[in-house]
Structures are given as C-alpha cells and as structure tokens.
Scaffold this motif. Structure first.
Motif, PDB file in Angstrom:
ATOM      1  N   THR A  79       0.835  -1.201   0.000  1.00  0.00           N
ATOM      2  CA  THR A  79       0.000   0.000   0.000  1.00  0.00           C
ATOM      3  C   THR A  79       0.871   1.252   0.000  1.00  0.00           C
ATOM      4  N   ILE A  80       1.837   1.268   0.902  1.00  0.00           N
ATOM      5  CA  ILE A  80       2.693   2.458   1.024  1.00  0.00           C
ATOM      6  C   ILE A  80       3.516   2.643  -0.249  1.00  0.00           C
ATOM      7  N   GLU A  81       4.073   1.547  -0.744  1.00  0.00           N
ATOM      8  CA  GLU A  81       4.939   1.646  -1.928  1.00  0.00           C
ATOM      9  C   GLU A  81       4.180   2.181  -3.137  1.00  0.00           C
ATOM     10  N   SER A  82       2.977   1.660  -3.366  1.00  0.00           N
ATOM     11  CA  SER A  82       2.256   2.073  -4.578  1.00  0.00           C
ATOM     12  C   SER A  82       1.764   3.507  -4.470  1.00  0.00           C
ATOM     13  N   ALA A  83       1.418   3.947  -3.251  1.00  0.00           N
ATOM     14  CA  ALA A  83       0.899   5.311  -3.105  1.00  0.00           C
ATOM     15  C   ALA A  83       2.003   6.358  -3.161  1.00  0.00           C
ATOM     16  N   THR A  84       3.215   5.984  -2.784  1.00  0.00           N
ATOM     17  CA  THR A  84       4.271   6.992  -2.700  1.00  0.00           C
ATOM     18  C   THR A  84       5.291   6.883  -3.826  1.00  0.00           C
ATOM     19  N   HIS A  85       5.160   5.862  -4.666  1.00  0.00           N
ATOM     20  CA  HIS A  85       6.118   5.593  -5.752  1.00  0.00           C
ATOM     21  C   HIS A  85       7.534   5.435  -5.225  1.00  0.00           C
ATOM     22  N   ILE A 106      15.121  -0.803  11.043  1.00  0.00           N
ATOM     23  CA  ILE A 106      15.606   0.280  10.201  1.00  0.00           C
ATOM     24  C   ILE A 106      15.026   0.099   8.794  1.00  0.00           C
ATOM     25  N   ILE A 107      14.462   1.167   8.265  1.00  0.00           N
ATOM     26  CA  ILE A 107      13.801   1.085   6.965  1.00  0.00           C
ATOM     27  C   ILE A 107      14.480   2.054   6.014  1.00  0.00           C
ATOM     28  N   LEU A 108      14.743   1.568   4.820  1.00  0.00           N
ATOM     29  CA  LEU A 108      15.365   2.404   3.796  1.00  0.00           C
ATOM     30  C   LEU A 108      14.300   2.750   2.769  1.00  0.00           C
ATOM     31  N   ILE A 109      14.161   4.043   2.485  1.00  0.00           N
ATOM     32  CA  ILE A 109      13.177   4.474   1.493  1.00  0.00           C
ATOM     33  C   ILE A 109      13.931   5.077   0.308  1.00  0.00           C
ATOM     34  N   ILE A 110      13.652   4.574  -0.873  1.00  0.00           N
ATOM     35  CA  ILE A 110      14.276   5.119  -2.075  1.00  0.00           C
ATOM     36  C   ILE A 110      13.160   5.604  -2.999  1.00  0.00           C
ATOM     37  N   GLY A 111      13.277   6.825  -3.482  1.00  0.00           N
ATOM     38  CA  GLY A 111      12.251   7.327  -4.398  1.00  0.00           C
ATOM     39  C   GLY A 111      12.262   8.839  -4.444  1.00  0.00           C
ATOM     40  N   PRO A 112      11.206   9.440  -5.014  1.00  0.00           N
ATOM     41  CA  PRO A 112      11.148  10.903  -5.113  1.00  0.00           C
ATOM     42  C   PRO A 112      10.976  11.542  -3.732  1.00  0.00           C
ATOM     43  N   ASP A 144       8.992  13.875  -2.421  1.00  0.00           N
ATOM     44  CA  ASP A 144       7.642  13.949  -1.842  1.00  0.00           C
ATOM     45  C   ASP A 144       7.214  12.583  -1.323  1.00  0.00           C
ATOM     46  N   GLY A 145       7.547  11.577  -2.115  1.00  0.00           N
ATOM     47  CA  GLY A 145       7.197  10.207  -1.736  1.00  0.00           C
ATOM     48  C   GLY A 145       7.851   9.804  -0.438  1.00  0.00           C
ATOM     49  N   ILE A 146       9.104  10.181  -0.279  1.00  0.00           N
ATOM     50  CA  ILE A 146       9.842   9.829   0.944  1.00  0.00           C
ATOM     51  C   ILE A 146       9.159  10.452   2.155  1.00  0.00           C
ATOM     52  N   LEU A 147       8.766  11.719   2.024  1.00  0.00           N
ATOM     53  CA  LEU A 147       8.106  12.408   3.143  1.00  0.00           C
ATOM     54  C   LEU A 147       6.806  11.712   3.524  1.00  0.00           C
ATOM     55  N   LEU A 148       6.050  11.359   2.504  1.00  0.00           N
ATOM     56  CA  LEU A 148       4.756  10.718   2.729  1.00  0.00           C
ATOM     57  C   LEU A 148       4.943   9.327   3.345  1.00  0.00           C
ATOM     58  N   ALA A 149       5.905   8.606   2.816  1.00  0.00           N
ATOM     59  CA  ALA A 149       6.163   7.252   3.323  1.00  0.00           C
ATOM     60  C   ALA A 149       6.607   7.311   4.789  1.00  0.00           C
ATOM     61  N   THR A 150       7.440   8.309   5.114  1.00  0.00           N
ATOM     62  CA  THR A 150       7.894   8.461   6.501  1.00  0.00           C
ATOM     63  C   THR A 150       6.710   8.706   7.423  1.00  0.00           C
ATOM     64  N   GLN A 151       5.808   9.545   6.943  1.00  0.00           N
ATOM     65  CA  GLN A 151       4.607   9.852   7.715  1.00  0.00           C
ATOM     66  C   GLN A 151       3.788   8.580   7.965  1.00  0.00           C
ATOM     67  N   ALA A 152       3.642   7.788   6.912  1.00  0.00           N
ATOM     68  CA  ALA A 152       2.871   6.550   7.030  1.00  0.00           C
ATOM     69  C   ALA A 152       3.543   5.576   7.995  1.00  0.00           C
ATOM     70  N   ILE A 153       4.872   5.494   7.920  1.00  0.00           N
ATOM     71  CA  ILE A 153       5.608   4.579   8.806  1.00  0.00           C
ATOM     72  C   ILE A 153       5.453   5.014  10.260  1.00  0.00           C
ATOM     73  N   ARG A 154       5.551   6.321  10.481  1.00  0.00           N
ATOM     74  CA  ARG A 154       5.387   6.842  11.850  1.00  0.00           C
ATOM     75  C   ARG A 154       3.994   6.521  12.387  1.00  0.00           C
ATOM     76  N   MET A 155       3.008   6.573  11.500  1.00  0.00           N
ATOM     77  CA  MET A 155       1.641   6.271  11.900  1.00  0.00           C
ATOM     78  C   MET A 155       1.530   4.803  12.305  1.00  0.00           C
ATOM     79  N   VAL A 156       2.146   3.937  11.511  1.00  0.00           N
ATOM     80  CA  VAL A 156       2.119   2.513  11.838  1.00  0.00           C
ATOM     81  C   VAL A 156       2.786   2.296  13.197  1.00  0.00           C
ATOM     82  N   GLU A 157       3.885   3.011  13.428  1.00  0.00           N
ATOM     83  CA  GLU A 157       4.605   2.826  14.686  1.00  0.00           C
ATOM     84  C   GLU A 157       3.757   3.244  15.884  1.00  0.00           C
TER      85      GLU A 157
END
Lengths: 225, 241
Positions: free
Chosen positions: A166-172, A182-188, A190-203
């Motif tokens: 879900t996170i990957e497809s929404a944030t590209h 530890i999670i590594l995010i690779i991408g644009p 804006d996507g990184i910011l959004l993905a970080t937000q989603a991860i923090r929410m899950v946490e």
C-alpha cells in the motif's frame, strides 16, 4: 478453537489451563503470565504475547540494515541496532582466499557506510555474524533511513506484505525493511516524506485494528492535496 | 516532640493511618531512553530512565549467561531542604544496591546474555519513601523498555508513629517516628522482593503492617498498569481486536 486477543502488561494473568507457551509467556503451575507489554494471543499452537516494545534480538536469516562502526584486519564491526554488535568477516566479502596483506578492508566498506545484510549465525554464546552474499545485499548507495521499534516491523509489513505494498504504490517509493527496525526508502522526495509519515503512523498505532485502512486514508488524503 | 497523629486520628498531612499519598505515574517521558517513567508519590518526584540491554563496559564485568542490572539512585542537589552534595553518598549507594536487588528477581535477565541494563533514578524532590517510589517507577520504565519480567514490582512503606502502625510514611513521620519498613512485592506471583525494617515492631505490629503494605502495593499496581495501558493502547482503548 478461536483466537482471541487481549492487551496485557508484564505479570498479567493471560489464561489458566493446559496450553503451550510460545513467546513472552511464563508458566507458573497452570497459569500463564505475560512477560512483556503487548497483545496476548491464544491460538491453536499455544499462547504468545506480541510485544510492543523491546530491543532487537537477531535471528538467523533476518535481513538487517546496519552501519559499519569499526574494522579489524579480518572483519568489520556493524551496529545493527541491537544489544550486540554484528561481525561481517572479510572472507565472506572478498572470498575464501582473502589475505589482509593483499587487500584492505577499506576498499569495500569504510566506517559510516550503511549495509543491507543477512544474519547467518547467531546464538546466545556469540555475536551475530553477517553476510552480504545474496540479491540486493551490500552497500546502500542512496535513500532515506527511518528507524522504528523492531517489535513493530511485522505490523509495517502487514499480512502477506499488504501494508508495505500500500505504502509503496501510493508513494512511488521502494521500501527496504531491515528486521532490526531500520527502513530504507528510495524514491522521489515527496514520496519519501509521505512514506515516513505513514511509517510513523504505523509505529504509533501498531496495536489498533484496521490499520491498513487508516494508512490508506492518510495516503489518499495527501494525494488530493 | 511533634504530635504526629491528632485526636481525630489524622496525621499531620490530613491522612488516615491506612491511607497512601496521592500517586501519579507517567510512562515514556524521556525521548532518548529505551524506557522511562516519572512518578509523583506525595511530594516525591522521581524520573527513571532505562538504557539497554547493551554491551557491558568494562567488558570483564559481563556475565556469559545473563544480563547484569545496574541501578543508580541519585538525589538532585535541590531535592531536599538543605542542599545535598551531588556526590553519591553512603545512603545513595546503599539504596542503589537495594533497588537493584528488589528488581532483579522479577526480571528475566537470562534472555540477554553478556549485556547490561542500566537504570537511572533521579530524585527531583524527596519527602520520605523515595526508595519505594523509585522501585515502583523503575519497574514501569523497565516494562516500557521491553525487558521481559515475571511480574511487576511494587513497593510501599509502613511504619510506626505515636504507637500506631501507619501506611506510607512521609519525611517528618520517618524522622520522628519509631519504625519504618519498606516492602516490595510481585503482586501476581505473591512474592516479596524487598523487606527492610528500621526500628522496632512487635510480631503483631509486623503482621499488621505487612498486610497493610501488601494491600497498598496492590492498589499502586493498578496505577502502574493503567499508566502502561494508557501509553501503549491509548486512554480509551480497552477492546479486543
């Protein structure tokens, strides 16, 4: 038999009867007590408590993201966000015929480098041993790192990887998850910011039901903006 | 001589003999610690931080089969009426040892061999019974850090003032009274992990006092539990999944 879930704190009585203790549970006579704060699960296999906090304890075959903190003539020392430092032997990187006279370890990794590696050996008596032989393993060249509690990693992955997809497809973005939290995010960007937000929410809401839906809402809301 | 109990049977701070002081526990107050808690027990204010399990330094102290527990009880210079020298005193060293020995039976230290768990207790304000409050807060911080334990540890003191057995002495009562007995228990397993006695109690007084302390501990345990549940599951969460 049904699987029921219950919030427990350490020392709390989960159930009485004839069950098999699996994880984070102690048995006193016929009573089962939780040893950590988390969700108690009584299932067919036995009783377990899914913890909501605690340090990362390595397990063989875990994929982890670590940081090189030191090196000697034969190995690197890697901080894997656990109570033990892990070792990455030079032989497993350069090959069997490695000799410290011919090759310098600094050629491959220097202090501060991040690596994606696999735990190949670990038990109570010795420190974890890493290997970088495998697809996608090795030095991490780019991306953004997010750290969360390792106890919450299963929740981030979701059932059959549903949450992560879900996170990957929404944030590209591409998310590479280390079992050590530890999670590594690779991408644009804006996507990184959004993905970080989603991860923090899950946490922060790992204990709640319908978490995937909440994350979906978060992701779709920010898309509209 | 100060009158510690008045003719109505009330103490100097207005409590009955079997009443504890107001209690408040918060979990996760320090961002950088692995586990932390803050307790207000009457006028006592204590912050507890737990770091670990992590590598032991110096390395020769590490045990091959289990983790070691190190506690440091420290009183801030401004925590008492007259300034307290920040250097660890004889009393603080002793209390550190007592606290670590009261917590150890509850912890499953065998899960993390060759490591150390550090517990730092910083007393910001002291008013008698700070070791009990410290133990109570430390367990919460250890649970927050995710250290596996057989049971929580809860502590409360009883004592004797003006010939009567009373619960939870404050500083004046501790100094002017005849006896002080801190008790720590594991409420679910029904085991005692700390029992000290300063002063003289008759066997009957001891029995009565111990029972009072255990009952108070059970009440404090509920507060501990609620603090943890509030932090981890939210204030309004009681439900099943």
């Amino acid at each position: 038999m049904t699987i029921s879930r219950k919030y427990v704190t350490p020392g709390e009585l989960i159930v009485e009867g004839d069950y098999k203790p699996i994880n984070n549970v102690i048995r006193v006579d016929d009573k089962f007590y939780a040893t950590k704060i988390g969700l108690a699960e009584i299932g067919r296999g036995g009783i377990r408590v899914i913890p909501l906090s605690g340090p990362y304890i390595p397990r063989v075959d875990d994929l982890v993201i670590g940081k090189i903190v030191d090196y000697s003539a034969f190995s690197w020392e890697v901080d894997i966000n656990s109570c033990f430092f892990a070792y990455l032997p030079a032989q497993s990187v350069f090959g069997r015929d490695f000799s410290p006279d011919r090759e310098s370890l600094l050629k491959k990794f220097s202090i501060g480098d991040l690596i994606y590696a696999k735990v190949v050996a670990y038990d109570r008596t010795r420190d974890p041993l890493l290997s970088i032989s495998g697809p996608n393993l090795g030095r991490i060249p780019k991306g953004e790192i997010v750290k969360i509690n390792s106890a919450k990693i299963p929740r981030l992955i979701g059932k059959k990887g549903s949450m992560i997809k879900t996170i990957e497809s929404a944030t590209h973005c591409k998310l590479i998850i280390g079992q050590n939290g530890i999670i590594l995010i690779i991408g644009p960007h804006d996507g990184i910011l959004l993905a970080t937000q989603a991860i923090r929410m899950v946490e922060s809401e790992a204990h709640l039901a319908s978490l995937t839906k909440k994350v979906q809402n978060l992701l779709s809301e920010s898309k509209e903006v | 001589m100060i009158e510690l109990i008045d003719e109505k049977g009330l103490r100097r701070d207005g409590r009955r003999v079997d009443e504890i002081r107001p209690l408040k526990i918060e979990v996760g107050v320090l961002k950088n610690a692995d586990g932390s808690s803050y307790i207000e027990f009457g006028k006592n204010k204590i912050v507890v931080a737990v770091y670990g399990p992590k590598e032991v330094h110096p390395k020769h102290l590490a045990l091959p089969d289990r983790s070691i527990l190190r506690c440091r009880y420290h009183m801030a210079p401004f925590s008492t009426d007259t300034r307290k020298h920040p250097q660890p005193s004889r009393r603080e060293i002793e209390i550190s040892k007592v606290i670590s020995e009261a917590l150890e039976p509850a912890l499953i230290l065998e899960d993390y061999p060759r490591t150390v768990i550090n517990v730092y207790l910083e007393v910001l304000q002291a008013d008698g019974g700070s070791r009990c409050a410290g133990i109570t807060a430390s367990t919460v911080a250890l649970a927050d850090a995710g250290i596996p334990m057989r049971d929580m540890v809860v502590a409360c003191a009883v004592g004797k003032i003006s010939g009567q057995v009373v619960l939870d002495l404050n500083d004046t009562e501790d100094k002017e009274g005849e006896a002080d007995m801190p008790v720590a228990i594991m409420p679910n397993l029904n085991q005692t992990t700390l029992l000290q006695l300063d002063g003289i109690l008759t066997p009957e007084e001891f029995e009565k006092g111990f029972e009072m302390a255990v009952n108070a501990c059970r009440h404090i345990y509920e507060v501990q539990r609620k603090a943890l549940i509030d932090k981890y599951f939210g204030k309004n969460e009681v439900g099943e999944e």
